[in-house]
Write a protein that holds these residues in place. Structure first.
Motif, PDB file in Angstrom:
ATOM      1  N   LYS A   1       0.933  -1.191   0.040  1.00 39.39           N
ATOM      2  CA  LYS A   1       0.165  -0.054  -0.101  1.00 39.39           C
ATOM      3  C   LYS A   1       0.777   1.314  -0.020  1.00 39.39           C
ATOM      4  O   LYS A   1       1.913   1.238   0.723  1.00 39.39           O
ATOM      5  CB  LYS A   1      -0.876  -0.001   1.259  1.00 39.39           C
ATOM      6  CG  LYS A   1      -1.614  -1.174   1.295  1.00 39.39           C
ATOM      7  CD  LYS A   1      -3.141  -0.978   0.568  1.00 39.39           C
ATOM      8  CE  LYS A   1      -4.041  -2.215   0.664  1.00 39.39           C
ATOM      9  NZ  LYS A   1      -5.225  -2.088  -0.078  1.00 39.39           N
ATOM     10  N   LYS A   2       0.572   2.168  -0.652  1.00 37.14           N
ATOM     11  CA  LYS A   2       1.236   3.536  -0.776  1.00 37.14           C
ATOM     12  C   LYS A   2       0.376   4.636   0.005  1.00 37.14           C
ATOM     13  O   LYS A   2      -0.809   4.687   0.026  1.00 37.14           O
ATOM     14  CB  LYS A   2       1.297   4.104  -2.108  1.00 37.14           C
ATOM     15  CG  LYS A   2       2.389   3.126  -2.864  1.00 37.14           C
ATOM     16  CD  LYS A   2       2.478   3.749  -4.447  1.00 37.14           C
ATOM     17  CE  LYS A   2       3.589   2.647  -5.179  1.00 37.14           C
ATOM     18  NZ  LYS A   2       3.779   3.406  -6.343  1.00 37.14           N
ATOM     19  N   LEU A   3       1.340   5.286   0.745  1.00 35.65           N
ATOM     20  CA  LEU A   3       0.563   6.386   1.598  1.00 35.65           C
ATOM     21  C   LEU A   3       1.642   7.457   1.848  1.00 35.65           C
ATOM     22  O   LEU A   3       2.845   7.435   1.812  1.00 35.65           O
ATOM     23  CB  LEU A   3       0.414   5.876   3.381  1.00 35.65           C
ATOM     24  CG  LEU A   3       0.045   7.016   3.990  1.00 35.65           C
ATOM     25  CD1 LEU A   3      -1.478   7.326   3.787  1.00 35.65           C
ATOM     26  CD2 LEU A   3       0.206   6.249   5.732  1.00 35.65           C
TER      27      LEU A   3
ATOM     28  N   VAL B   1       5.844   1.923  17.601  1.00 36.27           N
ATOM     29  CA  VAL B   1       5.873   3.118  17.088  1.00 36.27           C
ATOM     30  C   VAL B   1       6.674   3.306  15.824  1.00 36.27           C
ATOM     31  O   VAL B   1       7.743   2.627  15.768  1.00 36.27           O
ATOM     32  CB  VAL B   1       6.346   4.186  18.093  1.00 36.27           C
ATOM     33  CG1 VAL B   1       6.600   5.671  17.384  1.00 36.27           C
ATOM     34  CG2 VAL B   1       5.386   4.124  19.476  1.00 36.27           C
ATOM     35  N   ASN B   2       6.046   3.839  14.746  1.00 40.72           N
ATOM     36  CA  ASN B   2       6.915   3.619  13.340  1.00 40.72           C
ATOM     37  C   ASN B   2       7.823   5.014  12.988  1.00 40.72           C
ATOM     38  O   ASN B   2       8.634   4.904  12.204  1.00 40.72           O
ATOM     39  CB  ASN B   2       5.876   3.408  12.180  1.00 40.72           C
ATOM     40  CG  ASN B   2       5.345   1.992  12.332  1.00 40.72           C
ATOM     41  OD1 ASN B   2       3.954   1.933  12.826  1.00 40.72           O
ATOM     42  ND2 ASN B   2       6.094   1.184  11.938  1.00 40.72           N
TER      43      ASN B   2
ATOM     44  N   GLY C   1      15.636   3.022  15.779  1.00 39.16           N
ATOM     45  CA  GLY C   1      14.709   2.481  14.844  1.00 39.16           C
ATOM     46  C   GLY C   1      13.589   3.356  14.249  1.00 39.16           C
ATOM     47  O   GLY C   1      12.672   3.032  13.351  1.00 39.16           O
ATOM     48  N   VAL C   2      13.381   4.593  14.995  1.00 40.92           N
ATOM     49  CA  VAL C   2      12.163   5.369  14.688  1.00 40.92           C
ATOM     50  C   VAL C   2      12.748   6.657  13.971  1.00 40.92           C
ATOM     51  O   VAL C   2      13.524   7.382  14.619  1.00 40.92           O
ATOM     52  CB  VAL C   2      11.626   5.867  16.143  1.00 40.92           C
ATOM     53  CG1 VAL C   2      10.310   6.524  15.988  1.00 40.92           C
ATOM     54  CG2 VAL C   2      10.956   4.487  16.845  1.00 40.92           C
TER      55      VAL C   2
ATOM     56  N   GLN D   1       1.226  -4.761   3.877  1.00 38.45           N
ATOM     57  CA  GLN D   1       0.081  -5.047   4.923  1.00 38.45           C
ATOM     58  C   GLN D   1       0.315  -6.498   5.494  1.00 38.45           C
ATOM     59  O   GLN D   1      -0.320  -6.977   6.451  1.00 38.45           O
ATOM     60  CB  GLN D   1      -1.241  -4.832   4.261  1.00 38.45           C
ATOM     61  CG  GLN D   1      -2.144  -4.316   5.170  1.00 38.45           C
ATOM     62  CD  GLN D   1      -3.448  -3.473   4.530  1.00 38.45           C
ATOM     63  OE1 GLN D   1      -3.555  -3.671   3.351  1.00 38.45           O
ATOM     64  NE2 GLN D   1      -4.153  -2.711   5.409  1.00 38.45           N
ATOM     65  N   GLU D   2       1.082  -7.402   4.554  1.00 43.05           N
ATOM     66  CA  GLU D   2       0.965  -8.916   4.742  1.00 43.05           C
ATOM     67  C   GLU D   2       2.005  -8.826   5.947  1.00 43.05           C
ATOM     68  O   GLU D   2       1.532  -9.541   7.033  1.00 43.05           O
ATOM     69  CB  GLU D   2       1.210  -9.724   3.765  1.00 43.05           C
ATOM     70  CG  GLU D   2       0.019 -10.059   2.877  1.00 43.05           C
ATOM     71  CD  GLU D   2       0.332 -11.084   1.535  1.00 43.05           C
ATOM     72  OE1 GLU D   2       1.603 -11.322   1.796  1.00 43.05           O
ATOM     73  OE2 GLU D   2      -0.350 -11.019   0.579  1.00 43.05           O
ATOM     74  N   ALA D   3       2.988  -8.352   5.860  1.00 40.74           N
ATOM     75  CA  ALA D   3       3.979  -8.356   6.645  1.00 40.74           C
ATOM     76  C   ALA D   3       3.912  -7.361   7.818  1.00 40.74           C
ATOM     77  O   ALA D   3       4.871  -7.774   8.899  1.00 40.74           O
ATOM     78  CB  ALA D   3       5.610  -8.227   6.089  1.00 40.74           C
ATOM     79  N   LYS D   4       3.114  -6.511   7.530  1.00 41.96           N
ATOM     80  CA  LYS D   4       2.893  -5.442   8.860  1.00 41.96           C
ATOM     81  C   LYS D   4       4.185  -4.614   8.890  1.00 41.96           C
ATOM     82  O   LYS D   4       4.706  -4.458  10.047  1.00 41.96           O
ATOM     83  CB  LYS D   4       2.430  -6.030  10.090  1.00 41.96           C
ATOM     84  CG  LYS D   4       1.060  -6.732  10.101  1.00 41.96           C
ATOM     85  CD  LYS D   4      -0.048  -5.445  10.331  1.00 41.96           C
ATOM     86  CE  LYS D   4      -1.330  -6.035  10.349  1.00 41.96           C
ATOM     87  NZ  LYS D   4      -2.438  -4.954  10.652  1.00 41.96           N
ATOM     88  N   ARG D   5       4.588  -4.161   7.901  1.00 42.60           N
ATOM     89  CA  ARG D   5       6.089  -3.421   8.195  1.00 42.60           C
ATOM     90  C   ARG D   5       5.931  -2.370   7.051  1.00 42.60           C
ATOM     91  O   ARG D   5       5.551  -2.535   5.811  1.00 42.60           O
ATOM     92  CB  ARG D   5       7.096  -4.196   8.126  1.00 42.60           C
ATOM     93  CG  ARG D   5       7.650  -5.047   6.838  1.00 42.60           C
ATOM     94  CD  ARG D   5       8.962  -5.591   6.975  1.00 42.60           C
ATOM     95  NE  ARG D   5       9.039  -6.399   5.949  1.00 42.60           N
ATOM     96  CZ  ARG D   5       9.225  -7.521   5.655  1.00 42.60           C
ATOM     97  NH1 ARG D   5       8.978  -8.268   6.597  1.00 42.60           N
ATOM     98  NH2 ARG D   5       9.522  -8.192   4.586  1.00 42.60           N
ATOM     99  N   ILE D   6       6.809  -1.273   7.151  1.00 45.12           N
ATOM    100  CA  ILE D   6       7.054  -0.215   6.034  1.00 45.12           C
ATOM    101  C   ILE D   6       8.189  -0.762   5.402  1.00 45.12           C
ATOM    102  O   ILE D   6       9.381  -1.003   5.856  1.00 45.12           O
ATOM    103  CB  ILE D   6       7.535   1.012   7.051  1.00 45.12           C
ATOM    104  CG1 ILE D   6       6.071   1.628   7.662  1.00 45.12           C
ATOM    105  CG2 ILE D   6       7.991   2.121   5.848  1.00 45.12           C
ATOM    106  CD1 ILE D   6       6.463   3.082   8.421  1.00 45.12           C
TER     107      ILE D   6
END
Length: 489
Positions: A7-9, A211-212, A231-232, A253-258
């Motif tokens: 997904k792109k945001l 927290v990303n 890492g933030v 979205q599958e791996a739940k990571r940026i």
């Protein structure tokens, strides 16, 4: 990772807008202004699918349009800017805490804060977080505030905040542990605690909280690239409407990571941003009303004067400190550097310029200190934190001069009217009410101790009354940096 899972945001962000609603002309080019800022945001929303816009505090203060309507105009303008989320800054409480709660009700966008609370029952004042659903993603924004809000609400004992970073980090952990779910894709801290404190806060975050990123404000920091701690990524977009931060994210979205994180600051000018005609018309309607009242010349200085940094002696700082000491019943004025809001001004000074440059009007207090107490005050003002923008700094009227050695942390010289300050001297000091009300925290000497010398008294009901009269009765005013505050290594 599959193509469908990516997904792109885009997250656009501003901070410390400070009523910077009108464009300026720099090098023949129109820069900033709400109409172009809105035009850029609208352009991005039309060109890309998933765009969020966040404001990291201090929407208020800095312009007549804001102060004339006590923030109501700003909320109306922000409603038209349509942020997806905002957090409050220390200047959001300038018109009083009750008024802030009223302004929140007028906002058509969520305002979040996790660490401002009612002291009697420990209840949060604002919603601590908001989940924004966009393009099949859920982004959690958590708001955090600087401890300086306590200084602005000194007389409102019912209000409190977690004032240290450990407690602020704990508040983040509580929100994440309780409300961050499997549906949460990203967690963003929207802070107003200053860049240096953002770095320290990131160090305290437990990676399991998820927290990303941190989008910050308060210190008006211009970055060329994100800082990454624990890492933030940490970003901030300077100040005003002449710049906007832009984060481009690819999220798995599958791996739940940026998977990819790119950040840049985009200048807002006629090359990068079209004018939003609706916002332009709205801003102009406010400007037309205020111009009628405030566009009158009250004086002409000899030349343009500057105030480039708070943490040093400046031309405007000397002018304003001397202005306060003019015909005064005290000996020395300590004028808050942060009270001067423009980096340059003049030579023509309109009433509007005067009020925008010193928007924090209020009473003027006089206290009496001994030479020994004054020495302690100066050493406290000039402590190490002063050089990172984390403390209050002062401009001195002409009777006081000092030389401070940063390496040895000592006062090499402190003179009053040309004579060395001795411990038994008695010197009367002028202070704005904000600084008097926070005497212990800002000056490092207990006010109760100082009161033993003389009962403090209000010597003027309005700082701006003094400034206006001084400007109106003195033409061709000039000031120079002349060594009142000398810092040596």
């Amino acid at each position: 990772m599959t193509e469908d899972s990516i997904k792109k945001l885009t997250i656009l962000h501003s901070n410390d807008l400070h009523g910077d609603f009108l464009p300026k002309v720099e090098d023949g080019k129109e820069v900033g202004g709400l109409a172009r800022l809105s035009g850029y945001i609208n352009q991005m929303r039309s060109q890309r699918e998933n765009v969020l816009y966040a404001i990291a505090g201090d929407m208020f203060r800095g312009s007549i349009i804001d102060s004339e309507y006590q923030g109501l105009s700003t909320i109306n303008l922000m409603n038209n800017l349509r942020p997806d989320v905002a957090t409050i800054g220390n200047h959001e409480v300038d018109y009083g805490f009750a008024h802030l709660l009223f302004l929140e009700k007028c906002a058509k966008f969520p305002i979040v804060n996790a660490n401002l609370f009612i002291t009697m029952n420990n209840a949060r004042v604002f919603t601590p977080y908001v989940n924004v659903d966009i393009g099949g993603m859920r982004v959690m924004f958590i708001g955090l505030l600087t401890e300086e809000v306590l200084a602005s609400t000194k007389n409102e004992q019912i209000i409190g905040t977690f004032i240290d970073l450990e407690e602020a980090a704990k508040a983040v952990g509580i929100i994440c542990d309780n409300y961050r779910t499997v549906r949460t894709d990203m967690t963003v801290l929207l802070t107003h605690i200053g860049y240096e404190n953002d770095l320290k806060l990131a160090e305290l975050l437990d990676p399991d909280w998820g927290v990303n990123m941190i989008i910050g404000g308060h210190s008006h920091t211009f970055l060329e690239e994100p800082s990454v701690v624990n890492g933030v990524p940490i970003v901030q977009a300077g100040t005003g409407t002449g710049i906007i931060g832009q984060i481009d994210i690819q999220y798995d979205q599958e791996a739940k990571r940026i998977e990819q994180f790119k950040w840049k600051c985009v200048p807002i000018n006629e090359d990068t941003a079209p004018v939003d005609p609706i916002m332009d018309e709205l801003v102009d309607s406010y400007r037309t009303q205020t111009d009628t009242k405030y566009k009158r010349v009250i004086t002409r200085w000899a030349r343009k004067l500057t105030h480039p940094l708070r943490e040093q002696e400046t031309e405007m700082g000397n002018l304003y400190a001397d202005c306060m000491a003019w015909e005064a019943s005290f000996d020395v004025m300590l004028f808050g550097s942060g009270s001067i809001r423009k980096t340059e001004l003049g030579p023509v000074i309109e009433y509007q310029d005067m009020l925008e440059n010193t928007p924090f009007d209020g009473p003027l207090y006089m206290v009496e200190v001994t030479g020994e107490q004054l020495r302690r005050m100066m050493l406290y003002i000039l402590r190490d934190e002063a050089w990172t923008g984390e403390t209050e700094f002062y401009q001195f009227s002409s009777a006081l001069r000092l030389t401070y050695n940063k390496t040895t942390r000592t006062l090499e010289e402190l003179t009053f009217k040309g004579e060395p300050v001795t411990d038994d001297m008695r010197i009367r000091i002028g202070l704005q009410d904000y600084h008097y009300n926070n005497f212990d925290a800002f000056l490092g000497v207990p006010l109760e101790e100082v009161k033993q010398n003389m009962k403090p008294k209000v010597v003027a009901t309005s700082v701006n009354n003094i400034i206006e009269e001084y400007f109106a009765t003195n033409d061709a005013l000039d000031a120079h940096v002349e060594g009142r505050i000398r810092i040596v290594e």
